[in-house]
Write a protein that holds these residues in place. Structure first.
Motif, PDB file in Angstrom:
ATOM      1  N   ILE A  40       5.870   4.446   3.260  1.00  0.00           N
ATOM      2  CA  ILE A  40       4.448   4.786   3.414  1.00  0.00           C
ATOM      3  C   ILE A  40       4.155   6.164   2.836  1.00  0.00           C
ATOM      4  O   ILE A  40       3.148   6.366   2.134  1.00  0.00           O
ATOM      5  CB  ILE A  40       4.039   4.729   4.896  1.00  0.00           C
ATOM      6  CG1 ILE A  40       4.173   3.300   5.433  1.00  0.00           C
ATOM      7  CG2 ILE A  40       2.603   5.222   5.082  1.00  0.00           C
ATOM      8  CD1 ILE A  40       4.043   3.188   6.948  1.00  0.00           C
ATOM      9  N   LEU A  41       5.034   7.125   3.101  1.00  0.00           N
ATOM     10  CA  LEU A  41       4.813   8.500   2.664  1.00  0.00           C
ATOM     11  C   LEU A  41       5.158   8.716   1.192  1.00  0.00           C
ATOM     12  O   LEU A  41       4.743   9.718   0.598  1.00  0.00           O
ATOM     13  CB  LEU A  41       5.631   9.461   3.532  1.00  0.00           C
ATOM     14  CG  LEU A  41       5.258   9.498   5.023  1.00  0.00           C
ATOM     15  CD1 LEU A  41       6.266  10.326   5.803  1.00  0.00           C
ATOM     16  CD2 LEU A  41       3.845  10.053   5.215  1.00  0.00           C
ATOM     17  N   GLY A  42       5.920   7.791   0.621  1.00  0.00           N
ATOM     18  CA  GLY A  42       6.255   7.909  -0.789  1.00  0.00           C
ATOM     19  C   GLY A  42       7.393   8.864  -1.077  1.00  0.00           C
ATOM     20  O   GLY A  42       7.646   9.215  -2.234  1.00  0.00           O
ATOM     21  N   GLY A  62       5.706  12.895   9.755  1.00  0.00           N
ATOM     22  CA  GLY A  62       5.690  13.110   8.315  1.00  0.00           C
ATOM     23  C   GLY A  62       4.277  12.916   7.815  1.00  0.00           C
ATOM     24  O   GLY A  62       3.532  12.068   8.319  1.00  0.00           O
ATOM     25  N   THR A  63       3.867  13.715   6.830  1.00  0.00           N
ATOM     26  CA  THR A  63       2.492  13.666   6.323  1.00  0.00           C
ATOM     27  C   THR A  63       2.495  13.581   4.805  1.00  0.00           C
ATOM     28  O   THR A  63       3.342  14.187   4.141  1.00  0.00           O
ATOM     29  CB  THR A  63       1.714  14.923   6.763  1.00  0.00           C
ATOM     30  OG1 THR A  63       1.689  14.984   8.187  1.00  0.00           O
ATOM     31  CG2 THR A  63       0.274  14.875   6.267  1.00  0.00           C
ATOM     32  N   ALA A  64       1.549  12.827   4.266  1.00  0.00           N
ATOM     33  CA  ALA A  64       1.395  12.731   2.817  1.00  0.00           C
ATOM     34  C   ALA A  64      -0.088  12.595   2.489  1.00  0.00           C
ATOM     35  O   ALA A  64      -0.860  12.016   3.261  1.00  0.00           O
ATOM     36  CB  ALA A  64       2.166  11.538   2.264  1.00  0.00           C
ATOM     37  N   LEU A  71      -5.281  11.538   3.987  1.00  0.00           N
ATOM     38  CA  LEU A  71      -4.103  12.125   4.624  1.00  0.00           C
ATOM     39  C   LEU A  71      -3.502  11.103   5.579  1.00  0.00           C
ATOM     40  O   LEU A  71      -4.195  10.596   6.466  1.00  0.00           O
ATOM     41  CB  LEU A  71      -4.476  13.390   5.389  1.00  0.00           C
ATOM     42  CG  LEU A  71      -4.840  14.629   4.554  1.00  0.00           C
ATOM     43  CD1 LEU A  71      -5.269  15.766   5.475  1.00  0.00           C
ATOM     44  CD2 LEU A  71      -3.663  15.070   3.692  1.00  0.00           C
ATOM     45  N   VAL A  72      -2.234  10.807   5.394  1.00  0.00           N
ATOM     46  CA  VAL A  72      -1.553   9.833   6.251  1.00  0.00           C
ATOM     47  C   VAL A  72      -0.488  10.543   7.063  1.00  0.00           C
ATOM     48  O   VAL A  72       0.413  11.180   6.507  1.00  0.00           O
ATOM     49  CB  VAL A  72      -0.913   8.701   5.416  1.00  0.00           C
ATOM     50  CG1 VAL A  72      -0.176   7.719   6.334  1.00  0.00           C
ATOM     51  CG2 VAL A  72      -1.964   7.974   4.598  1.00  0.00           C
ATOM     52  N   ASN A  73      -0.610  10.463   8.379  1.00  0.00           N
ATOM     53  CA  ASN A  73       0.395  10.993   9.288  1.00  0.00           C
ATOM     54  C   ASN A  73       1.213   9.822   9.832  1.00  0.00           C
ATOM     55  O   ASN A  73       0.644   8.865  10.359  1.00  0.00           O
ATOM     56  CB  ASN A  73      -0.256  11.731  10.461  1.00  0.00           C
ATOM     57  CG  ASN A  73      -1.037  12.944  10.017  1.00  0.00           C
ATOM     58  OD1 ASN A  73      -0.628  13.658   9.111  1.00  0.00           O
ATOM     59  ND2 ASN A  73      -2.176  13.196  10.655  1.00  0.00           N
ATOM     60  N   VAL A  74       2.519   9.903   9.707  1.00  0.00           N
ATOM     61  CA  VAL A  74       3.402   8.850  10.217  1.00  0.00           C
ATOM     62  C   VAL A  74       4.288   9.449  11.296  1.00  0.00           C
ATOM     63  O   VAL A  74       4.984  10.447  11.058  1.00  0.00           O
ATOM     64  CB  VAL A  74       4.268   8.247   9.095  1.00  0.00           C
ATOM     65  CG1 VAL A  74       5.223   7.194   9.679  1.00  0.00           C
ATOM     66  CG2 VAL A  74       3.397   7.629   8.014  1.00  0.00           C
ATOM     67  N   LYS A 196       4.880  -1.784  -6.775  1.00  0.00           N
ATOM     68  CA  LYS A 196       5.129  -2.656  -5.622  1.00  0.00           C
ATOM     69  C   LYS A 196       5.051  -1.864  -4.328  1.00  0.00           C
ATOM     70  O   LYS A 196       4.449  -2.308  -3.347  1.00  0.00           O
ATOM     71  CB  LYS A 196       6.501  -3.309  -5.762  1.00  0.00           C
ATOM     72  CG  LYS A 196       6.849  -4.282  -4.645  1.00  0.00           C
ATOM     73  CD  LYS A 196       8.205  -4.917  -4.884  1.00  0.00           C
ATOM     74  CE  LYS A 196       8.563  -5.893  -3.781  1.00  0.00           C
ATOM     75  NZ  LYS A 196       9.896  -6.503  -3.989  1.00  0.00           N
ATOM     76  N   ARG A 197       5.669  -0.678  -4.318  1.00  0.00           N
ATOM     77  CA  ARG A 197       5.622   0.177  -3.111  1.00  0.00           C
ATOM     78  C   ARG A 197       4.185   0.531  -2.756  1.00  0.00           C
ATOM     79  O   ARG A 197       3.761   0.404  -1.601  1.00  0.00           O
ATOM     80  CB  ARG A 197       6.417   1.467  -3.339  1.00  0.00           C
ATOM     81  CG  ARG A 197       6.498   2.362  -2.087  1.00  0.00           C
ATOM     82  CD  ARG A 197       6.797   3.795  -2.429  1.00  0.00           C
ATOM     83  NE  ARG A 197       5.679   4.434  -3.096  1.00  0.00           N
ATOM     84  CZ  ARG A 197       4.618   4.926  -2.469  1.00  0.00           C
ATOM     85  NH1 ARG A 197       4.512   4.856  -1.157  1.00  0.00           N
ATOM     86  NH2 ARG A 197       3.638   5.489  -3.157  1.00  0.00           N
ATOM     87  N   SER A 198       3.431   0.950  -3.753  1.00  0.00           N
ATOM     88  CA  SER A 198       2.038   1.335  -3.520  1.00  0.00           C
ATOM     89  C   SER A 198       1.212   0.152  -3.024  1.00  0.00           C
ATOM     90  O   SER A 198       0.358   0.303  -2.143  1.00  0.00           O
ATOM     91  CB  SER A 198       1.438   1.894  -4.814  1.00  0.00           C
ATOM     92  OG  SER A 198       0.083   2.244  -4.623  1.00  0.00           O
TER      93      SER A 198
END
Length: 344
Positions: A40-42, A62-64, A71-74, A196-198
């Motif tokens: 998710i964070l890449g 983790g943030t990206a 902004l994605v916080n995991v 594919k990941r994206s």
């Protein structure tokens, strides 16, 4: 009860003007939670137990920032809600639940239940959902999305997730998928294909947006979160007032400053105590129910095994009697045949 550390730099909203999505990963250890978080964070933020002996056994954030500015916080939880494993004690779980709430600065926008196509769904996995519901309320399922890891395995066998679920979907799993309205995504955490990941991440985030839309655009909250938010406000206010008094020491007596600080600290401590007691009470309730459930299931399995063994013994005994009767019948026929031969 033991002290609980809460970060002093906690803020109530992101310092950035960007939209924020905070998701929490839950599931059994070894099913790919950390690897999913990294996908998710890449980038590699969380250590996987399968790949590192230095894996963390505490909640991590983790943030990206994605290309569109989101902004994605995991938040990765180390098997935190899998009480059936017995891997973590109640004291540890209590502290980690509070830490999880502390890390969810903008509220929880989605809970990701991580499963694996490499492992058959079991009753132990079902208890994770029950634990979540018991701690955070039944409404938590309204924010739940299921991610199956091991997409590379299905790709090798040229199977789709639908094919897999068509042959490997016990009733308990069907019920979970139904509760979350079939919000399910297949992840290949080993892929080197960025497209594919994206694509996997975008599919997941589209479900997160659907969850938010269906819940009025509000992140998940309940009494625990509300108390915790109030606690953080108290802590922030306490720090502000302390700075204010530090700058106005000449206008207030040292006794007045100490009294005010004492009152603010007492309010903060009382609020923290309430949260701690609530978590402990919920955790105790969940643990007792889970133990009772596991004991009942074990008793039921033992009873079923005993019945099966008894049935097998009866079957073996019946077969033995039939074989004896058959041998006797053969022996009588042989004797009769010999008698007729003697007469002749």
């Amino acid at each position: 009860m033991g002290g609980i550390s809460i970060d002093d730099d906690w803020e109530f909203t992101s310092s950035s003007s960007n939209e924020v999505r905070t998701i929490v990963l839950v599931g059994r250890t070894g099913y790919g939670k950390s690897a999913t978080g990294n996908t998710i964070l890449g980038r590699k933020v969380f250590k996987s137990r399968a790949s590192s002996s230095g894996v963390s056994i505490t909640c991590e954030l983790g943030t990206a920032e994605l290309d569109d500015g989101l902004l994605v916080n995991v938040i990765d939880t180390p098997g935190l809600f899998d009480l059936s494993s017995g891997e973590y004690g109640p004291e540890y779980v209590r502290k980690e639940i509070i830490k999880c709430m502390d890390l969810a600065k903008d509220g929880i926008h989605a809970v990701i239940l991580v499963l694996s196509v490499r492992t058959r769904f079991t009753e132990e996995q079902e208890t994770i959902l029950k634990t979540l519901q018991s701690l955070f309320g039944s409404k938590i399922v309204d924010y739940m999305i299921v991610v199956f890891t091991g997409g590379d395995d299905l790709e090798e066998t040229e199977e789709s997730l639908e094919d897999y679920l068509g042959r490997e979907c016990p009733k308990a799993l069907e019920e979970i998928l139904g509760l979350c309205e079939n919000r399910v995504v297949l992840f290949d955490n080993k892929t080197k294909d960025e497209g594919k990941r994206s694509g996997q991440v975008q599919e997941l985030l589209s479900f997160v947006n659907i969850v938010l839309s269906q819940n009025g655009g509000r992140p998940y909250t309940n009494e625990l979160f509300e108390l915790f938010t109030e606690l953080k406000k108290r802590a922030k206010e306490l720090h502000k007032q302390q700075r204010k008094f530090d700058s106005l020491k000449e206008e207030y007596s040292e006794e007045a400053i100490l009294e005010f600080e004492k009152q603010m600290q007492q309010t903060y401590d009382d609020q923290l105590k309430r949260i701690t007691e609530m978590v402990e009470s919920k955790l105790s309730e969940v643990t007792m129910k889970l133990k009772q459930q596991l004991d009942e299931e074990q008793a039921a399995r033992l009873e079923a095994e005993e019945k099966a063994m008894l049935a097998q013994r009866r079957s073996d005994e019946e077969i033995r009697r039939l074989r004896e009767n058959l041998e006797k019948a053969h022996e009588e026929l042989r004797k009769q045949s010999e008698g007729r031969c003697a007469i002749l």
